[in-house]
Enzyme design. Structure first.
Site, short mmCIF file in Angstrom:
data_model
loop_
_atom_site.label_atom_id
_atom_site.label_comp_id
_atom_site.label_asym_id
_atom_site.label_seq_id
_atom_site.Cartn_x
_atom_site.Cartn_y
_atom_site.Cartn_z
CG ASP A 37 27.16 60.92 36.66
OD1 ASP A 37 26.48 61.72 36.01
OD2 ASP A 37 27.91 60.08 36.12
CG ASP A 62 31.10 58.57 34.25
OD1 ASP A 62 30.22 59.39 34.56
OD2 ASP A 62 31.38 58.31 33.06
#
Ligand code: GDG
Length: 734
Positions: free
Chosen positions: A508, A689
């Protein structure tokens, strides 16, 4: 052997130097008694100022002092007269005390005071560091020492540190006026556990932490880098048994055994048997509302003149901080008020107010508590107020009426008392009348509840609860479902990575490879990141995917020339080896026209928020709004959207300070699993996250190395603290 170290401004012993030498007398204050269970058996040390400045300490007595203190499990921090002036009388009592009690106009913001406060806090911290080791548990007390937790943390990263604030923590609107507000918050956040008397103080503190430091707060946990700080309320109790036993003994005294003070009280009561005694006891402090109380008493006598000669107000004001100018002014004001009212209203038989400006011995305190029909405590602000609790504890026959200000922390636990607003004279006059005429049965019924509660939640229970919470915290009570990525685990993963024949990586971007930025367009990749990704992407047998919710234009600009594989908009678009983006999923977009105006109305009403339009989704960002307001609006928006959407085609994703509306059949989990099916990978790793990454953690096979950035609950197998640690991890693989 590990020990507990208690730190407070003053030590729980009084040193007295006389011709006969040195004596150390244990103090009988609430804190000293409360800490008995914690500070006993030689397994603890209490660090604080002895009460004697360096100038007042004869050099030849230094060793004797240390020895005397050691006998009581204490060690001293040496302070000069100048330090006491700047740190105690200055910053603590001319800046923090008034500010935290909402007396903004009395607060002095002097750089000199602040500098001395910092230096003295450092002295306390140094003393602790010198006398402790990693395994010790440290409990710091009160507003004089708010920087100490962080100062100790720097040298003792793994020590368990607790902090308790005995005064109110003010609302953000007040606290934000302090020039050194961030430093104070950061100082406190060195703790593992921060305790307050009431939930309101806790709430105010959390709000300041979010607004001023921008940290994430979830319930009562604060997330700071790799740490979770717990905040909770622990309403301080009293040594119930001590007050109760003293009152029982007092009741058994024969006439001749009574104190002179009690004998005088008795003779007054005998001469006017229907006169009610109303008692107030406080340190002479503007926060205690003494002057207002006297004015309210005059108001009462004018409103209900039938009570003239039928009531008497006893004021015990204990001298306090008389070096501070505001306290000198207050003393003068009270002297004059009492003089004027007594002068105007006294009769031959009656003086309305008895005023004592002194400290009385404990036995006289008991005389007063047990002899008074009513306790009338009207602080304008008070962290807790123990006098209210002590009065109730001494009422052995359960009679007596407590009138207590709503502005005292103790009011939250003492609902059966008559609660008043100290600024409302009308209400106070009526409440006094109600107290004077309250039937005995009602008094008993009310006090029974109060006494039961005070007996149960006494000061020892308070101290133990705090220590237990602190110990639980250091046992790692955070409800991780994932394991911390230790160096050993990292080595193991790196070994598997090196031995693997075919590897697949999903990374990510925001909050994982790079930190957040106020403007998302400014969070562009840095050179170190490009270099790292280049290295990872190079080997034939490694397939690297950047997988993000970002729009394809931005990622085209940042990464296309690098030829990394990319999946954007949560799985709508895919690009491989530097080719243009192609649709990965067929998605509907008709809904966007309907939803966009809804989001726009939220932007209009929520300053700082904005819409990010992607090809197949709409994102409402609220990172730059007021955190409380933004979160409230997000909940509101969620409700509105859920009722509007009503079918399964589109869904709302709650990301990190962003809400995204998109087609339901698109998410990172679905996209990553599609890629996974394309070849036979023997090493799969995904790092992310936020909530949108949870889809990957959930969908990928159990054998995949899934890593969450941050300390929030997750379905990932491992967690790392922050983006810095992600880079360390990736460097290790590279
Ligand atoms: C701070 C916070 C919080 C009073 N006069 C005499 C005397 N006392 C004792 C009382 C009581 C204590 O002093 C006063 O405690 P309070 O809680 O009322 O107030 P602060 O001193 O302002 O204390 C307060 C407290 O810390 C604890 O966290 O409740 O809100 O401001 O115990 O009995 N004791 C003797 N003679 C006196 O004349 N012996």
């Amino acid at each position: 052997m590990s020990k507990t170290i208690i730190i407070s401004n003053r030590l729980p012993v009084q040193l007295q130097i006389s011709d006969g030498g040195l004596t150390a007398i244990p103090s009988v204050g609430g804190l000293a008694t409360g800490m008995k269970s914690v500070h006993s058996g030689g397994k603890s040390l209490w660090v604080g100022w002895s009460g004697l400045t360096d100038e007042d300490t004869p050099e030849e007595l230094e060793k004797d002092i240390d020895r005397a203190l050691k006998e009581h499990g204490c060690a001293k921090v040496k302070l000069t007269a100048k330090e006491i002036e700047g740190f105690y009388f200055g910053f603590s009592n001319r800046t923090i005390w008034p500010l935290f009690h909402y007396f903004l106009e009395y607060s002095e913001f002097e750089l000199e005071f602040w500098n001395i406060y910092k230096a003295v806090n450092q002295k306390f911290a140094d003393a602790i560091i010198e006398k402790s080791d990693e395994n010790d548990t440290i409990w710091v007390h009160d507003y004089q020492l708010m920087l100490v937790p962080q100062m100790v943390r720097e040298k003792r990263p793994n020590t368990s540190i607790g902090f308790f604030l005995h005064i109110p923590f003010p609302s953000y609107e007040i606290f934000r006026t302090l020039p050194w507000r961030e430093e104070i918050l950061e100082g406190l956040l060195g703790s593992d556990l921060i305790g307050f008397h009431t939930y309101d103080y806790e709430r105010h503190f959390l709000s300041s932490v979010r607004r001023l430091l921008g940290l994430d707060v979830s319930f009562n946990d604060i997330y700071q880098d790799n740490r979770v700080i717990k905040v909770d309320s622990f309403p301080m109790g009293i040594d119930y048994k001590k007050f109760r036993d003293a009152a029982v003994a007092h009741g058994k005294h024969k006439k001749e055994e009574r104190t002179d003070f009690q004998k005088r009280l008795d003779s007054h009561k005998a001469s006017a048997p229907d006169t009610k005694l109303i008692l107030s006891i406080d340190r002479l402090d503007y926060s205690k509302g003494i002057a207002k109380r006297i004015n309210a008493f005059e108001y009462f006598l004018n409103k209900y003149p039938e009570y003239k000669e039928k009531v008497r107000l006893i004021i015990l004001a204990v001298p306090s901080r008389s070096n501070v100018p505001q306290y000198q002014l207050l003393k003068k004001e009270i002297d004059e008020l009492v003089g004027r009212i007594n002068g105007e209203l006294s009769t031959v038989n009656w003086t309305p107010i008895w005023y004592f400006y002194r400290s009385l011995p404990f036995e006289n305190l008991i005389d007063l508590y047990t002899s008074s029909d009513i306790a009338w405590l009207t602080p304008l602000r008070d962290g807790m107020n123990l006098v209210a609790k002590e009065y109730i504890a001494t009422r052995t026959d359960k009679t007596g009426v407590l009138i207590l200000s709503e502005m005292a922390g103790s009011a939250y636990e003492m609902n059966e008392a008559l609660l008043i607003n100290p600024n409302n004279f009308e209400q106070q006059a009526d409440t006094l009348k109600k107290a004077i005429t309250m039937p005995r049965e009602e008094q008993i019924a009310r006090n029974m509840f109060l006494q039961n509660r005070l007996e149960r939640y006494n000061v020892e229970v308070w101290a133990n609860e705090f220590m237990n919470a602190l110990n639980r915290k250091s046992d790692g009570n955070i409800s991780y479902v994932s394991q911390k990525m230790s160096d050993t685990i990292l080595n193991e993963i790196s070994k598997n990575f090196k031995n693997a024949k075919k590897r697949l990586l999903f990374l990510d971007y925001d909050g994982t490879l790079t930190g957040f930025h106020k403007d998302p367009q400014k969070a562009s990749p840095d050179d170190e990141l490009y270099e790292l990704l280049d290295t990872l992407n190079q080997p034939e047998n490694t397939t690297l995917f950047l997988i993000s919710g970002r729009d394809k234009q931005t990622f085209t600009r940042w990464f296309l020339h690098k030829k990394y594989n990319m999946i954007v908009e949560h799985g709508v678009w895919i690009s491989r080896d530097g080719e243009e983006f192609k649709l990965l999923e067929k998605v509907k977009d008709e809904w966007m026209e309907k939803i966009k105006p809804v989001l726009e109305s939220f932007v209009d009403r929520t300053p700082g928020s904005f819409i990010e339009e992607k090809n197949y989704s709409l994102a409402w960002h609220y990172r730059n709004t007021d955190p409380d307001f933004g979160a409230k609006r997000a909940t509101e928006l969620n409700t509105v959207l859920t009722s509007l959407i009503g079918n399964d085609d589109i869904s709302v994703l709650n990301g990190n300070k962003v809400m995204e509306v998109k087609s339901s059949n698109v998410n990172k989990g679905r996209a990553s699993v599609r890629i996974l099916g394309e070849a036979d990978y023997d090493f799969v790793m995904a790092i992310g996250d936020d909530w949108t990454d949870e889809f990957m953690f959930q969908e990928l096979p159990d054998s995949a190395v899934t890593v969450k950035v941050g300390l929030k609950k997750t379905q990932a197998r491992f967690h790392v603290e922050n983006t810095k640690r992600v880079r360390t991890l990736l460097k290790k693989l590279a």
